[in-house]
Design a protein around this motif. Structure first.
Motif, short mmCIF file in Angstrom:
data_model
loop_
_atom_site.label_atom_id
_atom_site.label_comp_id
_atom_site.label_asym_id
_atom_site.label_seq_id
_atom_site.Cartn_x
_atom_site.Cartn_y
_atom_site.Cartn_z
N LYS A 184 0.83 -1.21 0.00
CA LYS A 184 0.00 0.00 0.00
C LYS A 184 0.86 1.26 0.00
O LYS A 184 0.55 2.24 -0.68
N LEU B 80 -1.48 4.16 -1.37
CA LEU B 80 -2.84 3.88 -0.92
C LEU B 80 -2.96 4.16 0.58
O LEU B 80 -1.96 4.34 1.28
N ASP B 81 -4.19 4.19 1.07
CA ASP B 81 -4.46 4.46 2.48
C ASP B 81 -4.23 3.19 3.29
O ASP B 81 -4.99 2.22 3.19
N GLU C 130 -7.18 2.26 5.75
CA GLU C 130 -8.47 1.84 5.21
C GLU C 130 -8.44 0.37 4.80
O GLU C 130 -7.72 0.00 3.87
N GLN D 88 -9.28 -0.80 -2.89
CA GLN D 88 -8.46 0.33 -3.32
C GLN D 88 -7.65 -0.08 -4.55
O GLN D 88 -7.29 -1.24 -4.70
N ASP D 89 -7.37 0.88 -5.41
CA ASP D 89 -6.57 0.64 -6.61
C ASP D 89 -5.46 1.66 -6.71
O ASP D 89 -5.66 2.85 -6.39
#
Length: 570
Positions: free
Chosen positions: A241, A246-247, A250, A255-256
């Motif tokens: 991540k 990315l977060d 979360e 997510q992408d």
């Protein structure tokens, strides 16, 4: 088993368990100390308990090329020794066949499947001294193991994940060297390098209730490659991540993102990252986007000459629609990119809408779809029509709105290329009609439909002829006339080049359906997809099964790949 063999009684076992707890010695060591158990008995017990063969190393001469597969550090750390290699399977002798960490490390370091045999510990030590000599003592003293799961496990609590700026093209070798004190960073970088080395198309990291595994998709097939400890999972996923921006916090929604890395002086490699929450954590799938492997030469994709002629004629028309259909990962994007490369000239304006943009193509205006802010395929298409385009590529026709705008663009002087998800070329027509597009619009706009699948090619180095009964070929749909003059079928034996699989690389099986006048009449009269298929075949269309069968007779692929990728013609 000790009791069953009369080595100890049940009361003695209870006594030994208590003594073991007090002294910290294992029951095995206590039995050795009292001379109540010898190594031969222990090897017999382990062989029976773990259902693995036992071997006498003193009677075995191990080839040097097998010894070279494992370094002295690994053999001394785990008290193992490699004894043979057949294809992609490495057989190792172990004193403790229950040591899965050792087996996982060996599998990761060598890229071979590991088979275990059990041998006496003293015999293994003698064999290590014989074949590795002074190197072993040096390794034990240095304690420097390139990659060791136990070291990672011990250090995992003190990990600090440091972000590598992949967008600036930081060298991953530099990252490995500079982050030598961060085991998870090192492990993730090794997973990425391993995938690149093996020319994998996807990396899957999968959490389960009591395990965590990494698999690679190579030539369309998933292979199990690594099993990191379960409680390292969160740190590994967090690392992916971080690299994809990315977060980390979360974990409830998908997510992408994207990771960009550079290996030495080579062109940067992109990874498309998808994180999806599952019941035991988060699954991460990375798609490798290697531009160096992008095949833009149409003649090398797998088209037969007559199919290629129809496809080229269709995309070079001044207007109309060309549709490419097939499942995810079947090479549709590569086929479309090759068409765009053919059409990419200074005197034409090409616009593409993609979700996401997989490869950057010079001279083409590419738009990445972002549905969360309202940039859908339909919105992008509307915008394109105000951008004075000559050629439009839409990543996928998913709904009526996108299909309708695409059809109208094709009817108003634009060449439109797109993909759609159906099983074969004729059923694409039915799919468009079911979306709500009128049949007269379909017949007026569509130039041709291409369906495709990717089959694995036989490895050229270990290719060998096999005997196959004629009846089996006839069952595949091959005509008697095609094999009347004799035939030869091949398969791959398995070698170092193909990693023991017998396959190396892939080739597309195509079904190219030209929108001929008889087909247009049948569509306007409400013909079914089966009737459309019969008409197309009467006018020379090769179905996917026919294309695959021809590649089989040419010695390019195998019977198993024909059956796996194509359905029989009814």
């Amino acid at each position: 088993m000790l009791i069953k063999r009369g080595i100890i009684s049940l009361p003695e076992l209870r006594s030994l368990e208590e003594l073991s707890t007090e002294s910290g010695q294992s029951i095995k060591d206590l039995l050795f100390r009292d001379n109540r158990l010898d190594e031969n008995q222990l090897v017999d017990i382990l062989s029976e308990q773990y259902n693995v063969p036992r071997i006498d190393l003193s009677e075995l001469e191990i080839q040097q090329e097998v010894i070279d597969l494992l370094n002295p550090q690994i053999v001394s750390r785990y008290n193992v020794i490699p004894i043979s290699r057949i294809g992609n399977t490495l057989t190792v002798a172990m004193a403790d066949p229950s040591n899965m960490n050792a087996q996982d490390d060996i599998k990761f370091l060598t890229d071979y499947n590991v088979e275990v045999v059990v041998a006496a510990s003293s015999d293994i030590e003698a064999a290590i001294a014989k074949y590795y000599g002074a190197n072993t003592a040096k390794a034990q003293k240095a304690g420097d193991i390139t990659f060791d799961m136990e070291d990672l496990l011990r250090e995992v609590d003190t990990i600090q994940i440091n972000e590598i700026d992949m967008e600036s093209g930081t060298s991953i070798e530099d990252a490995i060297r500079d982050s030598g004190d961060a085991p998870v960073v090192r492990l993730v970088n090794m997973i990425l390098l391993d995938a690149i080395k093996k020319k994998a198309s996807d990396i899957h990291t999968e959490p389960y209730e009591k395990s965590f595994r990494v698999r690679l998709r190579i030539d369309g097939v998933l292979y199990d490659t690594l099993h990191p400890p379960r409680h390292m999972m969160d740190a590994i996923i967090a690392r992916f991540k971080v690299m994809a921006n990315l977060d980390i916090a979360e974990k409830r929604v998908p997510q992408d993102g994207r990771i960009k890395i550079k290996i030495g002086k080579e062109e940067a490699m992109d990874f498309r990252v998808s994180v999806c929450p599952v019941i035991f954590g988060e699954k991460v799938v990375l798609r490798l986007l290697d531009k160096s492997n992008l095949q833009l030469d149409m003649t090398k994709l797998g088209f037969f000459p007559d199919q290629l002629e129809i496809f080229k004629d269709s995309i070079h028309k001044p207007y109309g629609m060309v549709l490419v259909t097939g499942p995810t990962g079947s090479g549709k994007t590569t086929t479309l990119y090759s068409a765009l490369s053919e059409l990419n000239q200074d005197d034409v304006n090409i616009c593409t809408a993609e979700d996401p943009v997989e490869f950057n193509l010079e001279g083409i205006n590419q738009v990445a779809i972002r549905e969360q802010v309202g940039l859908t395929f339909a919105a992008a298409l509307r915008s394109f029509l105000r951008q004075d385009p000559d050629i439009i590529m839409v990543g996928e026709i998913r709904d009526f709105e996108t299909g309708e705008i695409g059809v109208k663009a094709a009817l108003t002087g634009h060449m439109v290329l797109s993909t759609i998800h159906t099983n074969d070329a004729p059923s694409t027509v039915t799919r468009l009609l079911n979306m709500g597009i009128e049949s007269f619009l379909v017949t007026s706009s569509v130039n041709c439909i291409v369906a495709q699948r990717l089959g694995r090619q036989i490895c050229k180095k270990c290719k060998e002829p096999i005997d196959v009964p004629k009846s089996e070929l006839l069952k595949l749909g091959i005509k008697e006339s095609q094999i009347a003059g004799g035939y030869q079928i091949y398969q791959g034996k398995g070698c170092e080049i193909c990693n023991g699989t017998g396959y190396k690389g892939r080739i597309a099986f195509y079904e190219v359906m030209k929108m001929s006048d008889p087909l247009k009449d049948a569509i306007l009269n409400g013909a079914s997809s089966m009737e459309l298929k019969e008409i197309a075949m009467q006018h020379g269309m090769k179905t996917m099964r026919i294309s695959a069968n021809l590649r089989l007779l040419e010695g390019v692929t195998t019977i198993a790949e024909v059956i796996r990728n194509t359905a029989p013609d009814e």
